[in-house]
Design a protein around this motif. Structure first.
Motif, mmCIF file in Angstrom:
data_model
loop_
_atom_site.group_PDB
_atom_site.id
_atom_site.type_symbol
_atom_site.label_atom_id
_atom_site.label_comp_id
_atom_site.label_asym_id
_atom_site.label_seq_id
_atom_site.Cartn_x
_atom_site.Cartn_y
_atom_site.Cartn_z
ATOM 1 N N GLY A 1 -0.291 -6.254 -26.961
ATOM 2 C CA GLY A 1 1.038 -5.827 -26.504
ATOM 3 C C GLY A 1 1.061 -5.295 -25.091
ATOM 4 N N TRP A 2 0.091 -4.447 -24.747
ATOM 5 C CA TRP A 2 0.067 -3.874 -23.404
ATOM 6 C C TRP A 2 -0.158 -4.952 -22.356
ATOM 7 C CZ3 TRP A 2 -4.050 -4.324 -20.170
ATOM 8 C CH2 TRP A 2 -5.285 -4.659 -20.728
ATOM 9 N N GLU A 3 -0.883 -6.016 -22.717
ATOM 10 C CA GLU A 3 -1.137 -7.102 -21.772
ATOM 11 C C GLU A 3 0.141 -7.878 -21.472
ATOM 12 O OE1 GLU A 3 -5.727 -8.287 -22.689
ATOM 13 O OE2 GLU A 3 -4.213 -8.957 -24.111
ATOM 14 N N VAL A 4 0.940 -8.106 -22.505
ATOM 15 C CA VAL A 4 2.201 -8.819 -22.305
ATOM 16 C C VAL A 4 3.108 -8.028 -21.369
ATOM 17 C CG1 VAL A 4 4.270 -9.674 -23.450
ATOM 18 C CG2 VAL A 4 2.049 -9.978 -24.531
ATOM 19 N N LYS A 5 3.195 -6.723 -21.585
ATOM 20 C CA LYS A 5 4.037 -5.883 -20.723
ATOM 21 C C LYS A 5 3.529 -5.892 -19.284
ATOM 22 C CE LYS A 5 5.746 -2.726 -24.213
ATOM 23 N NZ LYS A 5 5.865 -1.337 -24.645
ATOM 24 N N ALA A 6 2.214 -5.836 -19.118
ATOM 25 C CA ALA A 6 1.640 -5.829 -17.775
ATOM 26 C C ALA A 6 1.859 -7.171 -17.069
ATOM 27 C CB ALA A 6 0.150 -5.506 -17.840
ATOM 28 N N ILE A 7 1.729 -8.272 -17.813
ATOM 29 C CA ILE A 7 1.962 -9.595 -17.211
ATOM 30 C C ILE A 7 3.418 -9.733 -16.800
ATOM 31 C CG2 ILE A 7 2.046 -12.068 -17.700
ATOM 32 C CD1 ILE A 7 -0.508 -11.673 -19.361
ATOM 33 N N ARG A 8 4.319 -9.269 -17.642
ATOM 34 C CA ARG A 8 5.750 -9.331 -17.288
ATOM 35 C C ARG A 8 6.053 -8.497 -16.051
ATOM 36 N NH1 ARG A 8 8.703 -12.150 -20.785
ATOM 37 N NH2 ARG A 8 7.917 -12.412 -22.898
ATOM 38 N N ALA A 9 5.253 -7.445 -15.818
ATOM 39 C CA ALA A 9 5.415 -6.615 -14.621
ATOM 40 C C ALA A 9 4.691 -7.208 -13.419
ATOM 41 C CB ALA A 9 4.904 -5.205 -14.896
ATOM 42 N N GLY A 10 4.020 -8.362 -13.598
ATOM 43 C CA GLY A 10 3.356 -9.037 -12.489
ATOM 44 C C GLY A 10 1.996 -8.472 -12.139
ATOM 45 N N ARG A 11 1.281 -7.935 -13.116
ATOM 46 C CA ARG A 11 -0.004 -7.294 -12.842
ATOM 47 C C ARG A 11 -1.188 -8.132 -13.310
ATOM 48 N NH1 ARG A 11 1.164 -1.217 -12.375
ATOM 49 N NH2 ARG A 11 -1.076 -1.133 -12.160
ATOM 50 N N ALA A 12 -1.082 -9.448 -13.203
ATOM 51 C CA ALA A 12 -2.167 -10.338 -13.628
ATOM 52 C C ALA A 12 -2.775 -11.035 -12.411
ATOM 53 C CB ALA A 12 -1.633 -11.374 -14.603
ATOM 54 N N GLN A 13 -4.060 -11.403 -12.533
ATOM 55 C CA GLN A 13 -4.759 -12.069 -11.448
ATOM 56 C C GLN A 13 -5.707 -13.117 -12.035
ATOM 57 O OE1 GLN A 13 -7.249 -9.443 -9.213
ATOM 58 N NE2 GLN A 13 -7.281 -10.780 -7.440
ATOM 59 N N LEU A 14 -5.638 -14.353 -11.532
ATOM 60 C CA LEU A 14 -6.468 -15.456 -12.022
ATOM 61 C C LEU A 14 -7.556 -15.885 -11.042
ATOM 62 C CD1 LEU A 14 -3.855 -17.896 -13.591
ATOM 63 C CD2 LEU A 14 -5.531 -16.518 -14.790
ATOM 64 N N LYS A 15 -7.679 -15.195 -9.932
ATOM 65 C CA LYS A 15 -8.549 -15.670 -8.853
ATOM 66 C C LYS A 15 -9.999 -15.879 -9.301
ATOM 67 C CE LYS A 15 -7.472 -14.408 -4.804
ATOM 68 N NZ LYS A 15 -7.168 -13.613 -3.633
ATOM 69 N N GLU A 16 -10.562 -14.954 -10.049
ATOM 70 C CA GLU A 16 -11.964 -15.033 -10.459
ATOM 71 C C GLU A 16 -12.125 -15.571 -11.879
ATOM 72 O OE1 GLU A 16 -14.501 -14.227 -8.365
ATOM 73 O OE2 GLU A 16 -12.983 -13.855 -6.847
#
Length: 147
Positions: free
Chosen positions: A27-42
């Motif tokens: 759940g916390w991951e979904v909220k964070a992704i919706r807030a734009g706090r994800a990174q795929l670079k590595e």
């Protein structure tokens, strides 16, 4: 609608095929992704036990995350695909020397999906050729606008 893209993947790899996979998130991951706090670079995708896993994707927890959950920003996340798609991808990765690369996170029908690419690595001269083509396209656009 794209949330975050992995632009480095297009620089380092030739993308042969694309697949859309679901991700097992908390759940916390979904909220964070919706807030734009994800990174795929590595991030990268590995095969284990005839399943696919996303490793190295960094999702920063929100400051207001729950107190009874210990968020792990870089935990291993399981990817959800049909069994025949997984077996086809596993065959390509093991036989033909392909790599699975995460390309972007996006919304699809209200759910968060990950687009993964079946990719072959670029050599240094391929990267230079790509850069030359990109610069030539930019120069063409500048010339067209100047007229």
């Amino acid at each position: 609608m794209s949330i975050v893209e992995n632009k480095k993947a297009f620089y380092d790899y030739f993308i042969e095929q694309r697949f859309e996979a679901g991700i097992a998130l908390e759940g916390w991951e979904v909220k964070a992704i919706r807030a734009g706090r994800a990174q795929l670079k590595e991030a990268y995708v590995i095969v284990g036990n005839s399943e696919l896993f996303l490793i190295g994707c960094h999702i920063s927890p929100l400051p207001a995350a729950s107190t009874h959950v210990q968020p792990d920003p870089t935990r291993t996340r399981k990817l959800l695909l049909h069994a025949e798609e997984i077996s086809r991808l596993i065959g390509s990765v093991e036989r033909a020397g392909y790599t699975l690369v995460p390309l972007n996170l996006h919304y699809s029908k209200g759910r968060i999906k990950l687009e993964i690419g079946l990719a072959k690595g670029k050599k240094q001269h391929d990267k230079r050729d790509t850069e030359k083509d990109r610069e030539w396209q930019r120069e063409q656009q500048r010339l067209i606008r100047a007229k």
